[in-house]
Enzyme design. Structure first.
Site, PDB file in Angstrom:
ATOM      1  CE  LYS A   1     -43.954 -23.912   2.480  1.00 47.53           C
ATOM      2  NZ  LYS A   1     -44.861 -22.922   1.838  1.00 47.53           N
TER       3      LYS A   1
ATOM      4  CB  THR B   1     -48.390 -26.028  10.317  1.00 44.60           C
ATOM      5  OG1 THR B   1     -48.868 -25.360   9.145  1.00 44.60           O
ATOM      6  CG2 THR B   1     -47.256 -25.223  10.941  1.00 44.60           C
TER       7      THR B   1
ATOM      8  NE  ARG C   1     -56.934 -20.896  10.052  1.00 48.11           N
ATOM      9  CZ  ARG C   1     -55.887 -20.947   9.242  1.00 48.11           C
ATOM     10  NH1 ARG C   1     -54.825 -20.205   9.506  1.00 48.11           N
ATOM     11  NH2 ARG C   1     -55.889 -21.721   8.178  1.00 48.11           N
TER      12      ARG C   1
END
Length: 246
Positions: free
Chosen positions: A73, A131, A192
């Site tokens: 990042k 997120t 998930r």
């Protein structure tokens, strides 16, 4: 360009799964890599592991046949970010990312730094809204719009700069595909499998839901890395995606 460059930016496997290799121990990370098939997933190396073990870890994974998403990042002045992105390309990674909030000049400089690598350049994507963040977190830093609105704003900026795609929540995927086009790659953490613990992710989705929403690459960590049989878990997820596509 050095001989370290490994693959072109289209990659060589069809799996949408990127496993987050979040270990504090190199031997444990490599032991996990030895238990899974590089045709079933790519691997993500983040800040902790890269800080601890550096480029050699990426080389070790390449030697095992894995394509690597270098998730650092980058967010700095344009020249510094461009040099960092070029260094990642020299290392031969499949994908590298920057923060979209670094702005147009930074992202454009990063994209231009990859031009000498041609078809061997990694995918260059930008991070929109983490997120783990919700509307309250955005308000805390002076952004008074919803996470979805902020993600769309930054995705448009990323597209304007010519990058390959963005990291975003799967909840924004449908809208971002509409705004930026089908070729614009969407990479989503917070994925998930059904029944997994959400961990520190707040905006989550199952693999089947993510693919249906238009996600290109899904990042999955602990449900696979902490599985007693990670290869079976991978196969089960891939099978569920194939079943859902029928």
């Amino acid at each position: 360009m050095t001989s370290a460059t490994k693959t072109n930016n289209s990659g060589s496997i069809s799996s949408p799964i990127v496993v987050a290799l979040d270990y504090a121990n190199k031997d444990a990370a490599l032991a996990f890599a030895d238990r899974v098939n590089p045709r079933d997933c790519r691997l993500k190396v983040g800040k902790e592991m890269f800080t601890l073990y550096g480029p050699q870890l990426v080389r070790d994974l390449h030697q095992r046949g894995f394509e690597v998403f270098l998730d650092l990042k980058f967010h700095d002045i344009p020249n510094t970010t461009a040099r960092a992105v070029a260094a990642a390309a020299e290392l031969g990674v499949w994908m590298v990312n920057v923060h979209a909030t670094g702005g147009m000049r930074m992202m454009t400089a990063a994209k231009e730094a990859l031009l000498p690598f041609g078809q061997q350049a990694p995918l260059l994507i930008a991070v929109t809204v983490l997120t783990s963040m919700d509307g309250g977190d955005l308000r805390d830093i002076g952004i008074n719009i919803t996470p979805a609105e902020q993600a769309e704003r930054l995705a448009k900026l990323t597209w304007d700069c010519g990058l390959d795609g963005v990291v975003c929540s799967a909840h924004e995927a449908v809208r971002l595909k509409q705004v930026c086009g089908e070729d614009f790659k969407l990479v989503t953490p917070g994925i998930r499998p059904e029944g997994s613990d959400a961990g520190d992710q707040r905006r989550i989705m199952t693999p089947e839901q993510a693919v249906a929403a238009g996600v290109d690459y899904m990042v999955i960590g602990r449900p696979i890395t902490q599985s007693p049989d990670p290869e079976k878990t991978l196969k089960d997820i891939l099978a569920s995606l194939c079943k859902g596509a029928k």
